[in-house]
Each structure stands twice: as structure tokens, then as C-alpha cells.
Design an enzyme around this catalytic site. Structure first.
Site, PDB file in Angstrom:
ATOM      1  N   HIS A 283       0.835  -1.215   0.000  1.00 23.19           N
ATOM      2  CA  HIS A 283       0.000   0.000   0.000  1.00 23.19           C
ATOM      3  C   HIS A 283       0.864   1.257   0.000  1.00 23.19           C
ATOM      4  O   HIS A 283       0.625   2.189  -0.778  1.00 23.19           O
ATOM      5  CB  HIS A 283      -0.910  -0.024   1.231  1.00 23.19           C
ATOM      6  N   GLU A 284       1.870   1.294   0.850  1.00 21.50           N
ATOM      7  CA  GLU A 284       2.723   2.480   0.937  1.00 21.50           C
ATOM      8  C   GLU A 284       3.570   2.653  -0.323  1.00 21.50           C
ATOM      9  O   GLU A 284       3.769   3.782  -0.793  1.00 21.50           O
ATOM     10  CB  GLU A 284       3.623   2.393   2.174  1.00 21.50           C
ATOM     11  N   HIS A 287       1.581   4.294  -3.120  1.00 21.94           N
ATOM     12  CA  HIS A 287       1.522   5.759  -3.070  1.00 21.94           C
ATOM     13  C   HIS A 287       2.686   6.377  -3.849  1.00 21.94           C
ATOM     14  O   HIS A 287       2.513   7.339  -4.612  1.00 21.94           O
ATOM     15  CB  HIS A 287       1.571   6.242  -1.614  1.00 21.94           C
ATOM     16  N   GLU A 348      -6.259   7.056  -1.067  1.00 20.82           N
ATOM     17  CA  GLU A 348      -6.002   5.931  -0.164  1.00 20.82           C
ATOM     18  C   GLU A 348      -6.669   4.659  -0.683  1.00 20.82           C
ATOM     19  O   GLU A 348      -6.076   3.576  -0.629  1.00 20.82           O
ATOM     20  CB  GLU A 348      -6.513   6.269   1.242  1.00 20.82           C
TER      21      GLU A 348
END
Length: 436
Positions: A283-284, A287, A348
Site C-alpha cells: 500500500h505504501e 503511493h 487511499e
């Protein structure tokens, strides 16, 4: 008095050099190397200074100007950078190169100043209008009415120009194909990311775990495994990923656009196995791959510029400063709740989806993703931590993240099968519990 004798290509000229420079060994050696080069020719000057020209790519290289300094101007990378030799014997002192601030950082610095200018301008308009006599106000209204079509045309022209500028900064998001607005380029944000990472390294200098710590080793291996299994994505393979684990109870992790991964030990305490850790890191990393920081800053930049017009109008129309302050506070909150926070939640959710895909390609069990957010919801309830309504937050609620990720499992599940030694645990050669 020491003399320079130039005997190049049949040209002879004596050039006096002051004694304090003649006694300086670095100066004599440097001048000697320059003058003995076969690429230089001598050209007589009409003024009191003598120049040695380099053929064909050098402008006047050496000039003795009032015998106080030696200036060297370079047009190719040869011996000297732009430098000034001080009159006392010693060292070449080179001026540090001046580099402009990255545009995103410059915008952050000027942002408060822009608001201050808008407030002063609006307040000045209000004071000017209040000081006008009634007959002058009447004349101003008449003038505005008579020129209403000109004013409307000028406003429409400004809107068209602004729309064209925005259209020229549209970009396609990698992996998702979504059209988005990007005011700042990737290169600009990489410069800002480098400055930001240096600031974080200074801030966490005393809290960073050593690279030999088993927690750092596990995070490093998971990150490198994710990068290796997703190397077909150019945004992944073009970045040098590096890991920094911070000793802190915060349940947090983030990745900068330049690939600097910061993982807090509080997040390591929150995950229960290596698969959950992979989903969180995916997930990070998503980004950073998708350039969400530059995208969000671009939207914020455009919204702030439009808000300056509204802010000026608020301070011009409100009869008292107290009412103008209240109007400014309301305008700030409306901007956050209508633009910034909904857009942040959208990014997100997109990072959740792409992060699951990255984890699936790394052979993680993607079912661990929704389970993790269910655990976070239960943990929040057990600890009694207050939870904000989703519309007030920059992130989706834990429950909504669980629901969304659970609906994505069938789409990515086929890529998450662990076959033989190709899975995460085989790659890490560690049991799942070793990540804690």
C-alpha cells in the site's frame, strides 16, 4: 616583479604578475599548466590587461584585473570552475553553486504569504470603499454597469486561460490509467523528496534501528521482494528502495517518492504475519509508484489559488475584521471537507487496490489485507481510542477499508498462490512470526 613569458605559436609577450601572486605556488603551477598547453594562442589586447585565448572553444580565460584577483571563466569542463583566487597565498576559494528551490517547496514557503497578501488586499478594498463619499460610490457603480460587458468578457477570458493551463497539465496515472492534474513534475518532486528524506533522517537519527536488527532485516527483505516481483513496472524498477525502521509506538509507515521506506515499530507490532506486512508495504509503495503526493499537492495548489479570490472577497465584503476572520475559518473548513479530504480518501482507496496487486505478484496471501483492517477496528474498540467519522478524516474508516479490500480479493486472489519456494516465507526463509 615576476614576469609571465608566453612563447606559443611564435607569439611572444611579457605580462607582469604581482609579487604576492608570484610567490604563491598554487598560482604559479596553475598558470604554468594553462600557458604550456598547446591549445592556447596569444592575442594582444588594446587595454592594460592581457588575455590568453584558447582555440577554438574558450573565451578569455585569464585576466589580471587591477592585479587584485585572478578570475577564471570556463566554457568547457577543463581545469577550473568559476573561481576567485584571493590575494593572499593559499587556496582557490570557489563560490558554492546556487540552486533554486524545488517548485513544490517554493509553493509551501510562499503559501502563507499569498494568504496574507489576499487579506491585506481585501481589507484595503473595504477601507477604500468605506472612505468614499456617496457621490463617488454612485459614480463607481455607474461605471461598472456601463462596462459590465467588458468586465464579463475579461472574466470569461481569464477563465478560458485558466482552463487551458489546467488542460495542458493533465496526466495519465500509471497502472490505473486515471486522468489527473499534475502541476508539479516528477523531477521537481524528487528534489523535494530528497530534502524531505534528509529532514526525516535528522529527526529520527536517534531512533533508527541498526541494519542488523531482525526487524529491519525482515522489512528490508519484504521491500526488496516486492520490488523484485514487480520489476516489470518501470515506476518500481527505476527507484532505489531503501528501508529505515524507526523505534516508535506509532502505528504508521510511509514511503517517499524517492523510495525511502520508513517503518515504525508500532506498525510491526500491529501486523500478525509476513503477509499482512507485505500488504501494508505494498500500500505504501503504491503511493510512491502512483505519485500521489505530487497529485495531491497539485490539487491543493489549484484549490488554494482559487481560494485566494474568495478570501479577498470575504475581507472586502465583511464590514468588520471579526466577521472576516469567521468567514475565512468557514472557507478553510469548507475547502478541507469538500475537496482535500475526499480526494485524500480517494487516493487511499486507490493505493489499497494497487497495493493488493503488488502483494499478489509477490505471492502474498492477499486475504491478509482485509483481516488486518478488521484487526485494526477491533483494536481501536478495545483500547477505547476515539474514531472520527469518515467524512472528517483523510483516510477511509477501518470498516470501509475492510469491505473494499474484501471485495477486491477475487480479482487478485489467483496471483497470490504460494507455489513451492516461490512464496514470501520461502523467499525470506523465516517463519511468519519472525517479523515481530
Amino acid at each position: 616583479m615576476f614576469y609571465l613569458s608566453v612563447h606559443l605559436l611564435g607569439c611572444s609577450r611579457l605580462s607582469p604578475l604581482p609579487a604576492h601572486l608570484a610567490r604563491c605556488d598554487p598560482v604559479r603551477k596553475q598558470v604554468g599548466r594553462l600557458l604550456t598547453s598547446p591549445h592556447f594562442s596569444c592575442q594582444k589586447s588594446t587595454n592594460s590587461a592581457s588575455y590568453v585565448r584558447a582555440t577554438p572553444t574558450w573565451r578569455p580565460l585569464l585576466s589580471y584585473n587591477n592585479w587584485s584577483t585572478l578570475r577564471c571563466t570556463k566554457t568547457t569542463s577543463f581545469l577550473l570552475r568559476s573561481a576567485r583566487v584571493q590575494t593572499r597565498c593559499g587556496h582557490f576559494h570557489t563560490s558554492a553553486a546556487l540552486s533554486a528551490l524545488p517548485p513544490p517547496l517554493l509553493w509551501l514557503v510562499l503559501k502563507p504569504l499569498q494568504k496574507l497578501i489576499a487579506i491585506i488586499l481585501g481589507r484595503s478594498i473595504r477601507k477604500w470603499w468605506a472612505a468614499l463619499p456617496d457621490n463617488r460610490r454612485h459614480l463607481v457603480r455607474e461605471w461598472a454597469w456601463l462596462h459590465r460587458w467588458h468586465l464579463t468578457a475579461g472574466l470569461a477570458f481569464a477563465v478560458v486561460i485558466a482552463a487551458l493551463l489546467l488542460l495542458t497539465h493533465l496526466d495519465e496515472s500509471p497502472l490505473t490509467g486515471r486522468i489527473r492534474l499534475l502541476v508539479f513534475s516528477r523531477e521537481n518532486y524528487m528534489e523535494l523528496a530528497a530534502l524531505t528524506s534528509e529532514a526525516y533522517m535528522e529527526e529520527f537519527a536517534d531512533l533508527l534501528l541498526p541494519v542488523t536488527d531482525h526487524r529491519h532485516v525482515v522489512v528490508e527483505r519484504v521491500v526488496q521482494h516486492l520490488a523484485q516481483r514487480n520489476k516489470d513496472i518501470s515506476e518500481v524498477s527505476d527507484v532505489a528502495w531503501s528501508v529505515h525502521v524507526v523505534q516508535s509506538p506509532n502505528t504508521n509507515a510511509f514511503v517517499l517518492p524517492n523510495g525511502k521506506v520508513f517503518m515504525f515499530t508500532g506498525m510491526l507490532d500491529a501486523v500478525t504475519d509476513v503477509h499482512q506486512l507485505t500488504v501494508v508495504l505494498g500500500h505504501e509503495m503504491a503511493h510512491a509508484i502512483l505519485g500521489h503526493s505530487a497529485e495531491q499537492a497539485s490539487l491543493s495548489h489549484v484549490v488554494d489559488l482559487l481560494s485566494l479570490i474568495l478570501l479577498t472577497a470575504i475581507w472586502a465584503v465583511c464590514p468588520r475584521d471579526s466577521m472576516a476572520l469567521l468567514g475565512q475559518w468557514a472557507q478553510t473548513k469548507l475547502t478541507q471537507f469538500m475537496f482535500n479530504r475526499p480526494y485524500s480518501r480517494k487516493l487511499e482507496a486507490e493505493a489499497d487496490k494497487i497495493g493488493l496487486q503488488l502483494a499478489a505478484k509477490a505471492c502474498a496471501d492477499v486475504r491478509a489485507g482485509p483481516v488486518f483492517w478488521r484487526q485494526m477496528e477491533i483494536r481501536e474498540q478495545l483500547t477505547g481510542q476515539p474514531s472520527l467519522p469518515e467524512w472528517l478524516s483523510t483516510h477511509p474508516s477501518h470498516r470501509n477499508r475492510f469491505t473494499q479490500m474484501d471485495s477486491l480479493i477475487p480479482e487478485v486472489k489467483t496471483n497470490s498462490l504460494v507455489v513451492g519456494g516461490s512464496g514470501l516465507e520461502g523467499t525470506l526463509r523465516l517463519p511468519c512470526s519472525a517479523c515481530l
